[in-house]
Motif scaffolding. Structure first.
Motif, PDB file in Angstrom:
ATOM      1  N   THR A  22       8.998  20.116  -1.779  1.00 21.36           N
ATOM      2  CA  THR A  22       8.840  18.822  -2.456  1.00 21.36           C
ATOM      3  C   THR A  22       7.827  17.929  -1.738  1.00 21.36           C
ATOM      4  OG1 THR A  22      10.117  16.991  -3.381  1.00 21.36           O
ATOM      5  CG2 THR A  22      10.752  17.710  -1.205  1.00 21.36           C
ATOM      6  N   VAL A  23       7.634  16.727  -2.290  1.00 21.53           N
ATOM      7  CA  VAL A  23       6.834  15.723  -1.572  1.00 21.53           C
ATOM      8  C   VAL A  23       7.772  14.582  -1.198  1.00 21.53           C
ATOM      9  CG1 VAL A  23       4.572  16.207  -2.608  1.00 21.53           C
ATOM     10  CG2 VAL A  23       6.113  14.634  -3.738  1.00 21.53           C
ATOM     11  N   LYS A  24       7.483  13.956  -0.069  1.00 19.64           N
ATOM     12  CA  LYS A  24       8.349  12.869   0.387  1.00 19.64           C
ATOM     13  C   LYS A  24       7.488  11.706   0.879  1.00 19.64           C
ATOM     14  CE  LYS A  24       8.751  14.512   5.132  1.00 19.64           C
ATOM     15  NZ  LYS A  24       9.532  15.041   6.212  1.00 19.64           N
ATOM     16  N   ALA A  25       8.162  10.564   1.140  1.00 23.94           N
ATOM     17  CA  ALA A  25       7.453   9.386   1.654  1.00 23.94           C
ATOM     18  C   ALA A  25       7.673   9.302   3.162  1.00 23.94           C
ATOM     19  CB  ALA A  25       7.988   8.127   0.967  1.00 23.94           C
ATOM     20  N   ALA A  32       0.627  11.571  -8.453  1.00 25.67           N
ATOM     21  CA  ALA A  32       1.804  11.191  -9.245  1.00 25.67           C
ATOM     22  C   ALA A  32       2.892  10.612  -8.340  1.00 25.67           C
ATOM     23  CB  ALA A  32       2.329  12.414  -9.995  1.00 25.67           C
ATOM     24  N   ALA A  33       3.074  11.222  -7.154  1.00 29.58           N
ATOM     25  CA  ALA A  33       4.098  10.731  -6.222  1.00 29.58           C
ATOM     26  C   ALA A  33       3.744   9.334  -5.724  1.00 29.58           C
ATOM     27  CB  ALA A  33       4.237  11.695  -5.045  1.00 29.58           C
ATOM     28  N   ALA A  34       2.440   9.085  -5.499  1.00 32.62           N
ATOM     29  CA  ALA A  34       2.017   7.763  -5.013  1.00 32.62           C
ATOM     30  C   ALA A  34       2.452   6.681  -5.998  1.00 32.62           C
ATOM     31  CB  ALA A  34       0.501   7.729  -4.810  1.00 32.62           C
ATOM     32  N   VAL A  35       2.280   6.950  -7.295  1.00 34.79           N
ATOM     33  CA  VAL A  35       2.682   5.975  -8.317  1.00 34.79           C
ATOM     34  C   VAL A  35       4.209   5.806  -8.317  1.00 34.79           C
ATOM     35  CG1 VAL A  35       2.768   5.572 -10.819  1.00 34.79           C
ATOM     36  CG2 VAL A  35       0.629   6.273  -9.738  1.00 34.79           C
ATOM     37  N   ARG A  36       4.932   6.901  -8.173  1.00 37.09           N
ATOM     38  CA  ARG A  36       6.407   6.799  -8.107  1.00 37.09           C
ATOM     39  C   ARG A  36       6.829   5.938  -6.919  1.00 37.09           C
ATOM     40  NH1 ARG A  36       6.379  12.388  -8.974  1.00 37.09           N
ATOM     41  NH2 ARG A  36       7.079  12.849  -6.863  1.00 37.09           N
ATOM     42  N   PHE A  37       6.181   6.175  -5.767  1.00 40.37           N
ATOM     43  CA  PHE A  37       6.552   5.417  -4.563  1.00 40.37           C
ATOM     44  C   PHE A  37       6.229   3.931  -4.730  1.00 40.37           C
ATOM     45  CE2 PHE A  37       5.939   9.468  -1.785  1.00 40.37           C
ATOM     46  CZ  PHE A  37       7.097  10.006  -2.343  1.00 40.37           C
ATOM     47  N   VAL A  73       0.823  -1.213   0.000  1.00 43.91           N
ATOM     48  CA  VAL A  73       0.000   0.000   0.000  1.00 43.91           C
ATOM     49  C   VAL A  73       0.856   1.261   0.000  1.00 43.91           C
ATOM     50  CG1 VAL A  73      -1.692   1.343   1.335  1.00 43.91           C
ATOM     51  CG2 VAL A  73      -1.784  -1.133   1.402  1.00 43.91           C
ATOM     52  N   VAL A  74       0.414   2.270  -0.742  1.00 44.03           N
ATOM     53  CA  VAL A  74       0.935   3.627  -0.562  1.00 44.03           C
ATOM     54  C   VAL A  74      -0.270   4.519  -0.251  1.00 44.03           C
ATOM     55  CG1 VAL A  74       1.890   5.662  -1.757  1.00 44.03           C
ATOM     56  CG2 VAL A  74       3.057   3.468  -1.923  1.00 44.03           C
ATOM     57  N   LYS A  78       8.059   1.550  -2.129  1.00 44.90           N
ATOM     58  CA  LYS A  78       7.948   2.191  -0.807  1.00 44.90           C
ATOM     59  C   LYS A  78       6.575   1.867  -0.199  1.00 44.90           C
ATOM     60  CE  LYS A  78      11.237   5.922  -1.394  1.00 44.90           C
ATOM     61  NZ  LYS A  78      11.392   7.097  -2.252  1.00 44.90           N
ATOM     62  N   PHE A  79       6.352   0.597   0.076  1.00 41.12           N
ATOM     63  CA  PHE A  79       5.049   0.176   0.605  1.00 41.12           C
ATOM     64  C   PHE A  79       4.958   0.494   2.095  1.00 41.12           C
ATOM     65  CE2 PHE A  79       5.913  -3.105  -2.831  1.00 41.12           C
ATOM     66  CZ  PHE A  79       5.297  -2.333  -3.810  1.00 41.12           C
ATOM     67  N   GLY A  80       3.724   0.806   2.524  1.00 36.03           N
ATOM     68  CA  GLY A  80       3.534   1.172   3.927  1.00 36.03           C
ATOM     69  C   GLY A  80       3.869   2.643   4.161  1.00 36.03           C
ATOM     70  N   TYR A  81       4.082   3.374   3.083  1.00 38.14           N
ATOM     71  CA  TYR A  81       4.413   4.799   3.195  1.00 38.14           C
ATOM     72  C   TYR A  81       3.258   5.669   2.701  1.00 38.14           C
ATOM     73  CZ  TYR A  81       9.253   3.954   4.429  1.00 38.14           C
ATOM     74  OH  TYR A  81      10.378   3.576   5.102  1.00 38.14           O
ATOM     75  N   MET A  82       3.269   6.916   3.150  1.00 34.16           N
ATOM     76  CA  MET A  82       2.266   7.891   2.707  1.00 34.16           C
ATOM     77  C   MET A  82       2.989   9.044   2.027  1.00 34.16           C
ATOM     78  SD  MET A  82      -0.279  10.188   5.128  1.00 34.16           S
ATOM     79  CE  MET A  82       0.880  11.547   5.369  1.00 34.16           C
ATOM     80  N   VAL A  83       2.365   9.600   1.016  1.00 36.86           N
ATOM     81  CA  VAL A  83       2.901  10.796   0.371  1.00 36.86           C
ATOM     82  C   VAL A  83       2.692  11.968   1.335  1.00 36.86           C
ATOM     83  CG1 VAL A  83       2.648  12.328  -1.612  1.00 36.86           C
ATOM     84  CG2 VAL A  83       2.159   9.881  -1.863  1.00 36.86           C
ATOM     85  N   ALA A  84       3.708  12.808   1.490  1.00 35.01           N
ATOM     86  CA  ALA A  84       3.563  13.952   2.401  1.00 35.01           C
ATOM     87  C   ALA A  84       4.136  15.195   1.753  1.00 35.01           C
ATOM     88  CB  ALA A  84       4.302  13.673   3.706  1.00 35.01           C
ATOM     89  N   LEU A  85       3.510  16.336   2.032  1.00 34.65           N
ATOM     90  CA  LEU A  85       4.064  17.588   1.499  1.00 34.65           C
ATOM     91  C   LEU A  85       5.106  18.122   2.474  1.00 34.65           C
ATOM     92  CD1 LEU A  85       3.862  19.746  -0.789  1.00 34.65           C
ATOM     93  CD2 LEU A  85       2.430  21.057   0.779  1.00 34.65           C
TER      94      LEU A  85
END
Ligand code: F6P
Length: 364
Positions: free
Chosen positions: A329-332, A308-313, A136-137, A318-325
């Protein structure tokens, strides 16, 4: 390392938030660009419970939806697979855990990964599915802006804009009638919407959950304005606000498998203000208007970036991660960290300090 993904799904849990469709569009287009098949799950996990709610997306399906409010996948405030409604006994709703069935169906559909768009409740469910082996992302969605580890969630900016416009409109009618207008805003246990819109729209009093209030101080602030020649006042109350030593106002009992509903503090505050100040006082509960309508430009862009970041992750495993602002930038960040505690308004936040300097009363 790029993961061997062929088929992904995207779902959205909890209440809707402006920007959902933009996230879905970005996930679909970025996933297709990687050569993956992309499926949408209708109504949270419901589409995976009976397997009649999976929709395979083409690029054409997500054309022209960036600016639309609501969600083409529906929303899901109930139907948590870990507390799924089963039957009603003596007027009481029973629940059972059907999460294994969801996991089984996920694999039966040969899905390789899931993009779960949600607030703290839905991401807690996503975390449990991650622990059960689903890759999951997460994408942070909520008008309340109360998820930790991200500077902002999508949907919040639109809700604040709607609330700001509403409060600004209340000024003229309050002034014309020499009235106190109390406006109750959403936000659950965090005061972000009330604080930001209240300051932006020049409220005289802002009551938020983070600062329990003394109603006498609120009435004093209104009477001080009166003495200064201002016969009207605007009081913004977050639905989760409470008096010092008091409890939060709720509506009805908590239903099994869903969050308790908050509300009622606006009317309660208005009643006491009317009694103590002798001033005509009216209440507006802005309610779901704050969730409705099209996203602001800020939310559209943020939602597209998050999708878009979710798909990159996913591609990076990078499973078990959430996209964050984390501007610029955005990070996991681990989903577990994001849901571990609510992000409430810090009392030393510069917006709070600004409000106090502008003469806004917090009732403390
Ligand atoms: O979490 C978003 C939110 O809009 C809260 O601000 C509010 O308390 C709640 O959802 C309302 O939920 P419902 O749509 O189930 O009434």
């Amino acid at each position: 390392m790029e993961q061997k993904i062929k088929r992904i799904a995207v779902n959205t849990g909890g209440g809707d938030a402006p920007g959902l469709n933009a996230v879905i569009r970005a996930v679909v287009l970025c996933g297709l660009e990687k050569g993956w098949e992309v499926y949408g799950i209708i109504h949270g996990y419901q589409g995976l419970v009976d397997l009649d709610g999976l929709r395979r997306f083409t690029a054409a399906d997500v054309e022209g939806i960036t600016n639309l409010g609501g969600s083409i996948l529906g929303a899901a405030s109930k139907g948590n697979p870990f507390e799924y409604p089963s039957d009603t006994k003596n007027g009481c709703l029973k629940t059972k855990d059907i999460s294994d069935k969801v996991v089984e169906n996920f694999h039966k559909m040969k899905l390789d990964a899931l993009v779960a768009i949600g607030g703290d409740g839905s991401l807690s469910i996503a975390q449990k599915f991650y622990e059960k082996g689903i890759p999951v992302v997460g994408v942070p969605k909520t008008i309340d802006n109360d998820l930790s580890e991200t500077v902002i969630t999508f949907g919040f900016d639109t809700a604040v804009s709607t609330a700001t416009e509403a409060i600004e409109k209340l000024h003229s009618t309050a002034k014309a009638h020499d009235r106190v207008m109390v406006v109750e805003l959403m936000g659950r246990y965090a005061g972000w919407i009330a604080l930001n819109s209240g300051v932006a729209a020049a409220a005289d009093v802002i009551l938020i959950p983070e600062i329990p209030f003394d109603i006498k101080k609120v009435c004093d602030a209104i009477m001080t304005r009166e003495a200064q020649g201002h016969q009207w006042s605007i009081v913004v109350v977050a639905e989760g606000a409470r008096v010092v030593g008091g409890t939060i106002y709720t509506i009805g009992e908590r239903e099994a498998g869903r969050e308790v509903r908050l509300g009622g503090i606006g009317n309660a505050v208005a009643e006491v203000i009317a009694k103590c100040t002798g001033k005509e006082t009216r209440t507006l509960v802005l309610g779901h208007l704050q969730r409705g309508g099209n996203p602001t430009t800020f939310d559209k862009l943020l939602a597209l970036r998050f999708g878009a970041a979710a798909v990159r992750f996913l591609a990076e495993g990078k499973f078990g991660y959430m996209v964050a602002l984390d501007p610029p930038t955005v990070k996991a960040v681990p989903i577990k960290a994001a849901i571990s505690k609510l992000k409430t308004v810090p009392l030393d936040l510069d917006t709070v300090i600004t409000a106090r300097s502008l003469g806004i009363c917090f009732g403390d």
